[in-house]
Design a protein around this motif. Structure first.
Motif, PDB file in Angstrom:
ATOM      1  N   CYS A 137      11.541  -4.419   7.956  1.00 23.64           N
ATOM      2  CA  CYS A 137      11.176  -3.826   6.582  1.00 23.64           C
ATOM      3  C   CYS A 137      10.949  -2.598   7.204  1.00 23.64           C
ATOM      4  N   PHE A 138      11.657  -1.406   7.184  1.00 25.55           N
ATOM      5  CA  PHE A 138      11.319  -0.601   8.006  1.00 25.55           C
ATOM      6  C   PHE A 138      10.749   0.450   7.305  1.00 25.55           C
ATOM      7  N   PHE A 139      11.109   1.385   6.200  1.00 27.33           N
ATOM      8  CA  PHE A 139      10.666   2.027   5.136  1.00 27.33           C
ATOM      9  C   PHE A 139       9.059   1.480   5.319  1.00 27.33           C
ATOM     10  N   VAL A 140       8.687  -0.100   5.129  1.00 25.12           N
ATOM     11  CA  VAL A 140       7.327  -0.284   4.527  1.00 25.12           C
ATOM     12  C   VAL A 140       6.312  -0.290   6.131  1.00 25.12           C
ATOM     13  N   PRO A 154       0.875  -6.942   0.154  1.00 25.68           N
ATOM     14  CA  PRO A 154       2.179  -7.657  -0.067  1.00 25.68           C
ATOM     15  C   PRO A 154       1.957  -5.873  -0.649  1.00 25.68           C
ATOM     16  N   VAL A 155       3.158  -5.173   0.306  1.00 18.77           N
ATOM     17  CA  VAL A 155       3.160  -3.780  -0.338  1.00 18.77           C
ATOM     18  C   VAL A 155       5.153  -3.105   0.036  1.00 18.77           C
ATOM     19  N   VAL A 156       5.547  -2.294  -0.754  1.00 21.94           N
ATOM     20  CA  VAL A 156       6.729  -1.699  -1.232  1.00 21.94           C
ATOM     21  C   VAL A 156       6.912  -0.572  -1.384  1.00 21.94           C
ATOM     22  N   VAL A 157       8.141   0.021  -0.826  1.00 17.51           N
ATOM     23  CA  VAL A 157       8.234   1.604  -0.965  1.00 17.51           C
ATOM     24  C   VAL A 157       8.993   1.670  -2.097  1.00 17.51           C
ATOM     25  N   ALA A 158       8.562   2.593  -2.616  1.00 17.80           N
ATOM     26  CA  ALA A 158       8.972   2.703  -3.533  1.00 17.80           C
ATOM     27  C   ALA A 158       8.569   4.739  -4.647  1.00 17.80           C
ATOM     28  N   ALA A 172      13.328   0.566  -2.149  1.00 18.97           N
ATOM     29  CA  ALA A 172      13.928   0.372  -0.835  1.00 18.97           C
ATOM     30  C   ALA A 172      13.674  -0.199   0.365  1.00 18.97           C
ATOM     31  N   SER A 173      12.103  -0.707   0.656  1.00 13.76           N
ATOM     32  CA  SER A 173      11.656  -2.047   1.458  1.00 13.76           C
ATOM     33  C   SER A 173      10.951  -2.524   0.999  1.00 13.76           C
ATOM     34  N   CYS A 174      10.587  -4.235   0.801  1.00  9.49           N
ATOM     35  CA  CYS A 174       9.560  -4.773   0.762  1.00  9.49           C
ATOM     36  C   CYS A 174       9.285  -5.676   1.863  1.00  9.49           C
ATOM     37  N   ASN A 175       7.988  -5.553   2.474  1.00  8.26           N
ATOM     38  CA  ASN A 175       7.384  -6.086   3.533  1.00  8.26           C
ATOM     39  C   ASN A 175       7.581  -7.992   3.497  1.00  8.26           C
ATOM     40  N   TYR A 176       7.152  -8.661   4.936  1.00  9.59           N
ATOM     41  CA  TYR A 176       7.665  -9.965   4.170  1.00  9.59           C
ATOM     42  C   TYR A 176       6.676 -10.756   3.127  1.00  9.59           C
ATOM     43  N   VAL A 177       5.241 -10.156   3.503  1.00  6.57           N
ATOM     44  CA  VAL A 177       3.738 -10.316   2.817  1.00  6.57           C
ATOM     45  C   VAL A 177       4.079 -10.774   0.930  1.00  6.57           C
ATOM     46  N   ALA A 178       5.341  -9.069   0.180  1.00  4.28           N
ATOM     47  CA  ALA A 178       6.193  -9.139  -0.602  1.00  4.28           C
ATOM     48  C   ALA A 178       6.886 -10.305  -0.834  1.00  4.28           C
ATOM     49  N   ARG A 179       8.037 -10.832   0.244  1.00  2.00           N
ATOM     50  CA  ARG A 179       9.161 -11.578  -0.331  1.00  2.00           C
ATOM     51  C   ARG A 179       8.367 -13.045   0.110  1.00  2.00           C
ATOM     52  N   LYS A 180       7.408 -13.502  -0.108  1.00  2.00           N
ATOM     53  CA  LYS A 180       7.030 -14.874  -0.879  1.00  2.00           C
ATOM     54  C   LYS A 180       6.856 -14.637  -2.267  1.00  2.00           C
ATOM     55  N   TYR A 181       6.960 -13.171  -2.478  1.00  2.00           N
ATOM     56  CA  TYR A 181       6.687 -13.459  -3.976  1.00  2.00           C
ATOM     57  C   TYR A 181       7.921 -13.509  -4.560  1.00  2.00           C
ATOM     58  N   GLY A 182       9.564 -13.392  -3.965  1.00  2.00           N
ATOM     59  CA  GLY A 182      10.276 -13.400  -4.617  1.00  2.00           C
ATOM     60  C   GLY A 182      11.328 -12.026  -4.404  1.00  2.00           C
ATOM     61  N   ILE A 183      10.116 -10.757  -4.114  1.00  2.00           N
ATOM     62  CA  ILE A 183      10.555  -9.644  -4.283  1.00  2.00           C
ATOM     63  C   ILE A 183      11.825  -9.459  -2.875  1.00  2.00           C
ATOM     64  N   PRO A 203       4.861   5.498  -1.020  1.00  2.00           N
ATOM     65  CA  PRO A 203       6.314   6.462  -0.606  1.00  2.00           C
ATOM     66  C   PRO A 203       6.511   6.578   0.073  1.00  2.00           C
ATOM     67  N   TYR A 204       7.768   6.966  -0.002  1.00  2.00           N
ATOM     68  CA  TYR A 204       8.486   7.374   1.256  1.00  2.00           C
ATOM     69  C   TYR A 204       7.979   8.502   1.843  1.00  2.00           C
ATOM     70  N   ASP A 205       8.908   8.652   3.475  1.00  2.00           N
ATOM     71  CA  ASP A 205       8.019   9.766   4.367  1.00  2.00           C
ATOM     72  C   ASP A 205       9.556   9.598   4.834  1.00  2.00           C
ATOM     73  N   PHE A 206      10.415  10.464   4.583  1.00  2.00           N
ATOM     74  CA  PHE A 206      11.476  10.927   5.320  1.00  2.00           C
ATOM     75  C   PHE A 206      10.939  11.265   6.861  1.00  2.00           C
ATOM     76  N   GLU A 207      10.095  12.296   7.096  1.00  2.00           N
ATOM     77  CA  GLU A 207       9.411  12.829   8.544  1.00  2.00           C
ATOM     78  C   GLU A 207       9.032  11.752   8.502  1.00  2.00           C
ATOM     79  N   GLU A 208       8.980  10.755   8.637  1.00  2.00           N
ATOM     80  CA  GLU A 208       7.597  10.279   9.847  1.00  2.00           C
ATOM     81  C   GLU A 208       8.985   9.471  10.186  1.00  2.00           C
ATOM     82  N   ILE A 209       9.873   8.907   9.015  1.00  2.00           N
ATOM     83  CA  ILE A 209      10.767   7.677   9.418  1.00  2.00           C
ATOM     84  C   ILE A 209      11.705   8.449  10.432  1.00  2.00           C
TER      85      ILE A 209
END
Ligand code: DCP
Ligand code: CA
Ligand code: CA
Length: 669
Positions: A137-140, A154-158, A172-183, A203-209
């Motif tokens: 879940c890279f971006f997260v 449960p965290v997503v990046v969008a 764009a990306s959701c962590n594995y906690v969020a995936r448990k909810y079917g996201i 939010p996205y953070d392209f520099e950090e990525i």
């Protein structure tokens, strides 16, 4: 029921805006997760399969109105959204587009690494140990470095407003906690909020990525024989000499060491797939996820894997497989190589045959970049030609800037357009929706040395399509390096090249041809030279006489196949003369810019001739096409001469790539 923003925004926009986006009710037909487009690389026609490649080109939504007010994790306040009709759109778009980031990240990062890699010898292809590393879940994971308080949430990046349950912003990306909810990655934020009330949207953070990707690459580069970068969160490494005994235990132990190193340097979890080649290593990652490692030395234990999970199988290929009842690797193994080639073309057919058997002999490599450009398929809404021109000026300047930054000298320009194929607005806010696609390429007469050169040439192309600006939904500008432009080239000399006996394989032209029996091509289609009464021949206009003589020179080969349908299927047709007749017939019937697919077929056929060193026929056909499309006095619609030039340029490029020699228009006289 709509919220009051609808009224305010509509007043600002001076028109009634689409109320759905302001609806207080849930969407009547919420988009199901199953309908979210496949995220893998799509494979169509003859395009190469690159089992190591993983960037897709889904559409995205960026709410630029929201972005304007977005700071850290503060609640977001809606402003009037920005689209392509607003000056400055391009700059904002490029700053916030994740797909743009994903497609250009290499430019900024990989060259540094690729330069270093050059000094390492390219590893051999036998008896190897290959690791495929993919971050979880890279971006997260990257953004959570700044927000550790949400680690177990449960965290997503969008790009999205926190509480907007109708949001069609893509996750764009959701962590594995969020995936448990079917996201899942690619879900809409609104729907995800319905599934999980406590969802944290960051939010996205392209520099950090970028920073994190560099850290990942450094760990992998320093601890491997060779590294190939795949995407911002993925790489393949060869560790054949690093791991001495090649046992599963040693490999797994080394993978664990690397995962620990990556975690220490990046703070993020990585999963590692291990195999004797890149293909098996990549398949192994699916079993390693999340946050683990997996050793796979043989395809036999994963025969139940759905074909959709195979590298190179995207939306189109999956559909083709489903239509012939092929669902798993096991099913795929039942197909003969001939059948696969028939369906997917020569290259892809044999690639799939090998994939089904776990065979992959390619070496790792980092290809030098030769192209640059971007597709803007979101936010394209013009009301006037002026708006389009302002947008294109900014777009051309931006692409030029990026070309310089990448150190490229490009002289080949491709413009891609999307024309709306529906009424009203698509479901996705400011999205492109279902569109007709067009593309046209030109060779510039010099290296693009300013944004203005790119701007002028692309406007010529766009205008030639005559699409009303209001109907445009996507525009792409792509530049390519195409060798030196030199108008004082020596004349072609193909005589030294030995012709191969390859059979030209022409597939289909969209022309209404009558059904014709084998060997029974009617005279009106293409009369044979010998059939023309010499008396009548003398009376024909000079131009036609010349053409007939040229046609008579074309090689005669037997006609093998019956032309069966209205859309003629030319598979297996080998007679150059017959095909030429069809191409000329096609030229005659054109009443507007030709179908892109037909153009490709004509061009491919001419490339085939060049490939067989059959330059004589290739030049004759080019000459005949020119005579059909361009009048001697130069008058006639611009699209006709553009069509000819597109074919001519493409053949010229191909000849250049093969023989380092350029065509001259004079060669056709
Ligand atoms: N990404 C994106 N849009 C896409 C594909 C990818 O924004 N259509 C971005 C977000 C992802 C990152 O690229 O975090 C890596 O993509 P992956 O497919 O590897 O997905 P994740 O790393 O998020 O999840 P996983 O743990 O399944 O690899
Ligand atoms: Ca990943
Ligand atoms: Ca990935």
């Amino acid at each position: 029921m709509v919220n009051s923003d609808w009224l305010v925004d509509s007043l600002n926009a001076n028109k009634l805006l689409d109320w759905k986006k302001y609806s207080l009710r849930k969407a009547e037909n919420p988009i199901s997760f199953a309908s979210v487009k496949s995220r893998s690389l799509s494979l169509t026609g003859e395009s190469d399969i690159d089992v190591l490649q993983d960037i897709d080109s889904d559409n995205e939504s960026i709410d630029l109105g929201l972005l304007a007010s977005q700071k850290g994790n503060q609640p977001l306040e809606r402003k009037k959204p920005m689209d392509s009709s607003c000056p400055g759109f391009i700059k904002t778009y490029f700053e916030h587009s994740r797909l743009h980031f994903l497609s250009t990240w290499k430019q900024d990062l990989v060259f540094e690494i690729a330069e270093k890699i050059k000094t390492k010898p390219v590893p051999k292809t036998t008896n190897r140990i290959v690791f495929h590393i993919d971050m979880d879940c890279f971006f997260v994971s990257v953004i959570l470095r700044k927000y550790p308080q949400y680690n177990d949430k449960p965290v997503v990046v969008a790009h999205s407003e926190k509480g907007d349950e109708n949001s069609t912003s893509e996750i764009a990306s959701c962590n594995y906690v969020a995936r448990k909810y079917g996201i899942t990655n690619g879900s809409f934020v609104g729907r995800a909020k319905e599934l999980c009330q406590d969802l944290v949207v960051l939010p996205y953070d392209f520099e950090e990525i970028k920073q994190c990707t560099t850290e990942l690459y450094n760990v992998l580069y320093e601890n491997s024989d060779y590294m190939q970068a795949i995407s911002c969160d993925e790489a393949v490494i060869d560790v054949s000499t690093v791991i001495k005994d090649h046992t599963p235990e040693s490999s797994l132990e080394y993978a664990e060491f690397l995962r620990t190193e990556i975690k220490a340097k990046t703070g993020c979890n990585a999963s590692v797939g291990i195999g004797p080649n890149p293909l098996l290593a990549r398949l192994a990652v699916n079993f390693a996820k999340p946050n683990s490692k997996y050793f796979l030395d043989d395809i036999e234990s994963v025969l139940d894997t759905p074909v959709g999970k195979l590298p190179g199988v995207g939306y189109q290929a999956k559909k083709k497989f489903a239509s012939i009842d092929i669902h798993t690797i096991k099913d795929l193994q039942t197909l003969q190589v001939g059948k696969l080639k028939q369906i997917f073309g020569e290259k892809n057919g044999s690639a799939f045959y090998n994939i089904a058997r776990g065979i992959d002999t390619r070496t790792l490599q980092n290809k030098a970049r030769q192209t640059i450009g971007s597709d803007v398929n979101w936010g394209i809404r013009f009301k006037t030609q002026d708006q389009l021109e302002i947008f294109m000026k900014e777009f051309a300047d931006e692409v030029f800037k990026r070309m310089k930054q990448a150190g490229l000298n490009c002289n080949h320009l491709t413009v891609k357009l999307k024309e709306r194929d529906y009424a009203g607005e698509p479901w996705k806010f400011l999205g492109c929706g279902k569109c007709k696609d067009y593309s046209k390429a030109v060779n510039l007469d010099r290296i693009a040395n300013s944004g203005d050169v790119i701007y002028k040439n692309s406007m010529n192309i766009i205008n030639s399509f005559k699409i009303p600006v209001q109907e445009l939904r996507g525009i792409g500008l792509h530049l390519k390096e195409n060798g030196k432009v030199d108008i004082k080239q020596p004349k072609l000399d193909f005589t030294k090249r030995k012709p191969k006996t390859k059979v030209a394989n022409f597939k289909r032209l969209k022309v209404d041809f009558p059904a014709v029996e084998v060997g029974n091509i009617p005279d009106y289609l293409i009369p044979s030279f010998s059939q023309i009464d010499p008396q009548i021949f003398k009376l024909l206009p000079k131009q036609i006489q010349k053409e007939q003589e040229e046609l008579a020179k074309l090689k005669k080969k037997p006609i093998k196949k019956r032309v069966e349908s209205k859309i003629a299927v030319f598979l297996d047709e080998t007679c150059v003369k017959t095909i030429t007749g069809w191409i000329l017939e096609w030229c005659e019937m054109l009443t507007d810019i030709p179908d892109t697919l037909d153009m490709k077929l004509v061009i491919d056929y001419l490339h085939d001739l060049v490939d067989c060193s059959d330059m004589e026929n290739c030049l004759t056909i080019l000459q005949l096409i020119r005579n059909r499309l361009i009048k001697k006095n130069g008058k006639g619609p611009a699209w006709k001469s553009d069509t000819f030039m597109e074919i001519y340029n493409s053949v010229d490029d191909f000849i250049y790539s093969k023989y380092s020699n350029r065509l001259r228009l004079l060669d056709l006289d």
